[in-house]
Design an enzyme around this catalytic site. Structure first.
Site, short mmCIF file in Angstrom:
data_model
loop_
_atom_site.label_atom_id
_atom_site.label_comp_id
_atom_site.label_asym_id
_atom_site.label_seq_id
_atom_site.Cartn_x
_atom_site.Cartn_y
_atom_site.Cartn_z
N GLY A 69 14.11 82.72 65.24
CA GLY A 69 14.66 82.05 66.02
C GLY A 69 15.27 82.05 67.12
O GLY A 69 15.19 81.29 68.47
N ARG A 70 16.11 83.04 67.03
CA ARG A 70 16.85 84.00 67.90
C ARG A 70 16.89 85.55 68.18
O ARG A 70 17.81 85.64 68.00
CB ARG A 70 18.08 83.16 68.56
N ARG A 86 13.20 89.56 53.29
CA ARG A 86 14.57 89.90 53.33
C ARG A 86 13.97 88.89 51.90
O ARG A 86 12.28 88.48 51.87
CB ARG A 86 15.42 88.51 54.11
N ASP A 129 17.25 84.23 53.27
CA ASP A 129 17.06 84.09 54.25
C ASP A 129 17.85 85.42 55.28
O ASP A 129 17.89 86.47 55.95
CB ASP A 129 17.02 83.23 55.78
N ASN A 130 19.10 85.68 54.15
CA ASN A 130 20.47 86.06 54.26
C ASN A 130 20.36 87.66 53.43
O ASN A 130 21.30 87.93 53.44
CB ASN A 130 21.56 85.71 55.56
N ASP A 158 23.06 89.86 58.61
CA ASP A 158 24.07 88.79 59.67
C ASP A 158 25.00 88.35 59.16
O ASP A 158 25.66 87.82 58.41
CB ASP A 158 23.02 87.92 59.04
N GLY A 212 12.21 81.52 60.35
CA GLY A 212 11.91 82.54 60.74
C GLY A 212 12.77 83.25 62.71
O GLY A 212 14.34 82.36 62.08
P1 AMP Z 1 21.46 82.73 60.48
O1 AMP Z 1 22.66 81.05 60.40
O2 AMP Z 1 21.67 82.90 61.98
O3 AMP Z 1 20.93 82.59 59.39
O4 AMP Z 1 20.30 81.46 61.08
C1 AMP Z 1 19.46 80.21 59.85
C2 AMP Z 1 18.67 80.16 60.89
O5 AMP Z 1 18.87 78.80 62.13
C3 AMP Z 1 16.85 81.36 61.38
O6 AMP Z 1 15.69 81.07 61.31
C4 AMP Z 1 17.58 81.47 63.11
O7 AMP Z 1 16.43 82.15 63.51
C5 AMP Z 1 17.84 80.25 63.67
N1 AMP Z 1 18.92 80.03 64.66
C6 AMP Z 1 20.02 80.62 64.36
N2 AMP Z 1 21.04 80.37 65.42
C7 AMP Z 1 19.74 80.10 66.56
C8 AMP Z 1 20.26 79.70 68.13
N3 AMP Z 1 21.06 79.90 68.82
N4 AMP Z 1 18.29 79.29 68.70
C9 AMP Z 1 17.37 79.02 67.42
N5 AMP Z 1 17.48 79.47 66.38
C10 AMP Z 1 18.32 79.66 65.47
MG MG Z 2 19.82 84.81 59.56
#
Ligand code: AMP
Ligand code: MG
Length: 488
Positions: free
Chosen positions: A89-90, A180, A249-250, A259, A87
């Site tokens: 997260g940021r 996604r 998820d990407n 992403d 989900g």
């Molecule tokens: P990503 O690598 O950008 O595809 O992120 C993978 C997962 O990690 C997703 O659920 C993001 O929301 C979560 N995530 C990545 N970086 C952060 C962060 N700094 N704080 C909270 N959640 C994160």
């Molecule tokens: Mg992502």
């Protein structure tokens, strides 16, 4: 006055797939980049609103009128492992803007603070990660690759720690949607068949409305995504783009690139090239991307299989066939891209061999991917020497060059027109890793000049621009960067 034409359909249509949420209030928001052309395309207020107002809207300091912010739930396979609870997260979905021409776009914050899906993370982004996504996504758009876009970067005034202190920022991203493969994996695991059916209908309505009348809608969706992703990966491969984290998820349902974390464009061509610091085993290496895409589509198929079979048991076999057949589908798109790069307007059976031979001969030659293809266009004027300059052992390429020339001779064309055609698909400017790193480091230290100059270069990637020559330069071998970080 420009209105905010929000119409937040996801919030109405997909209960259980999001949590209403708000951005964290920033300390002292300051507008760093704003994409006026994109604002105009969306029909939302532009720079005339004033920098302070834009900084407030695009950091969460002031509510964007009509937005209904929510963090989306999704799952995903990360490096092959299923994670049922990921989900935003940021990230935070502000809502959907309906543009003057009726097209619908998500507006989303990235780096606007913790959400219920943050787990251990801080929900923040560094300024350099935000600028990196802005630059690379805008470059991809200018290169003609389906992609999310970047509307704004606002420095929050706060700092965060990523091995060292960084200024924090919020990126505002624009996408056809943020659905996604991981959204379907979440619906399947959390809500079961009905949830997946609801999501599939919603996705069709947003991205493939012509298929809403298909006899088996979830099957039609699987095929549409398989097709969109085949086209997308073919474009990545034709540009030497390495995404770096092709987790499910990407992978978007729309077929847009999403992403931009540890992504990079190849400098030196190698099928095995990996950039991401977290990709220890080369799962997402340049040459792996088509195979990984298909693997990801199998994850989508497994989320859709129950609804597919519920419409018609026999269609499960059709779903299997979509994936079995995918390499052929992909290969057709790849070959079309590569023919254009080589200046070929007609199709011949041997073309695939011609392209494969070229890549085989370039392996180990320290040939810059971008400049080698650009040199092929220049060869109409200057002959073999411009290609020879690109490689360590030119003699190995003489025979290939002769066969390419012979192939071109089979479809006579004006050399200048042919070169112009090749120069329209073989870029001069890409966001080169070493220059991007340097520009981002300078930006975090307060000097945005290189970022804006690079943005100008990559926004018109096919045309030489006076004063921007340095962005077309090949890195000296010791300056080539082979590691990128998520840096989120
Ligand atoms: P990503 O690598 O950008 O595809 O992120 C993978 C997962 O990690 C997703 O659920 C993001 O929301 C979560 N995530 C990545 N970086 C952060 C962060 N700094 N704080 C909270 N959640 C994160
Ligand atoms: Mg992502």
């Amino acid at each position: 006055m420009t209105q905010w034409a929000f119409d937040n359909s996801l919030i109405r249509a997909l209960p259980g797939m999001f949590t209403p949420w708000h951005a964290e209030a920033p300390k002292a928001p300051r507008l760093v980049l704003f994409n006026d052309a994109l604002a105009e395309r969306l029909g939302i207020p532009g720079r005339a609103a004033g920098e302070a107002q834009l900084a407030d809207w695009y950091s969460g300091a002031a509510e964007v009128p009509g937005s209904e912010p929510a963090a989306l739930a999704y799952a995903g396979h990360q490096f092959g492992q299923f994670n049922p609870a990921m989900g935003d997260g940021r990230a935070l979905l502000l809502g959907e803007i309906v543009a003057p021409d009726g097209a619908r776009f998500d507006l989303q914050f990235k780096g606007s603070g913790r959400t219920p899906y943050s787990r251990g993370g801080d929900g923040m982004s560094t300024l350099s990660a935000a600028l990196r996504e802005y630059l690379v996504s805008e470059a991809m758009a200018a290169l003609g690759v389906p992609t999310t876009r970047s509307l704004a970067v606002v420095a929050t005034g706060g700092g965060i720690w990523r091995e060292q202190p960084h200024p924090a920022a919020v990126l505002t991203r624009v996408a056809a949607s943020h659905l996604r493969i991981g959204s379907f994996e979440f619906a399947a695991a959390d809500q079961g068949r009905e949830g997946v059916e609801r999501l599939a209908d919603y996705a069709l309505e947003r991205h493939y409305p012509a298929l809403l009348g298909a006899p088996n809608r979830p099957l039609a969706l699987l095929e549409a995504v398989a097709e969109a992703q085949a086209q997308l990966i073919a474009k990545w491969m034709a540009l030497g783009f390495v995404h770096g984290v092709m987790n499910t998820d990407n992978v978007t349902i729309s077929g847009e690139t999403i992403d931009y974390g540890p992504c990079a464009f190849l400098d030196t061509y190698s099928d095995l090239q990996v950039f991401s610091s977290i990709d220890a085993h080369g799962r997402y290496a340049y040459g792996q991307q088509p195979a990984v895409c298909r693997w990801n589509l199998y994850r989508l198929a497994s989320a859709l299989i129950e609804p597919i079979a519920a419409v018609n048991e026999a269609d499960a076999e059709a779903a299997r066939f979509v994936l079995e057949d995918w390499p052929i589908r992909y290969h057709d798109h790849w070959l079309r891209e590569m023919r254009a790069k080589l200046g070929l307007a007609t199709e011949r059976g041997e073309d695939a061999d011609l392209v494969r031979d070229l890549f085989q001969l370039l392996e180990g030659q320290q040939a810059d991917f971008t400049m080698t293809f650009r040199a092929l266009g220049a060869a109409f004027e200057h002959g073999f020497p411009v290609l020879a300059e690109q490689v360590l052992e030119p003699d190995k390429l003489r025979r290939w060059f002769a066969s390419w020339q012979a192939r071109l001779a089979e479809e006579p064309a004006d050399p200048a027109a042919r070169r112009a055609g090749m120069d329209r698909v073989n870029p001069l400017y890409i966001p080169r890793n070493h220059l991007l790193d340097d520009a981002l480091t300078a930006a975090e230290a307060g000097d945005l000049a290189s970022v804006t100059a690079m943005l100008a270069a990559v926004s018109a990637p096919f045309h030489p621009q006076a004063g921007l020559e340095r962005f077309a330069a090949i890195p000296p071998l010791d300056a080539a960067r082979h590691v990128t970080f998520c840096g989120t």
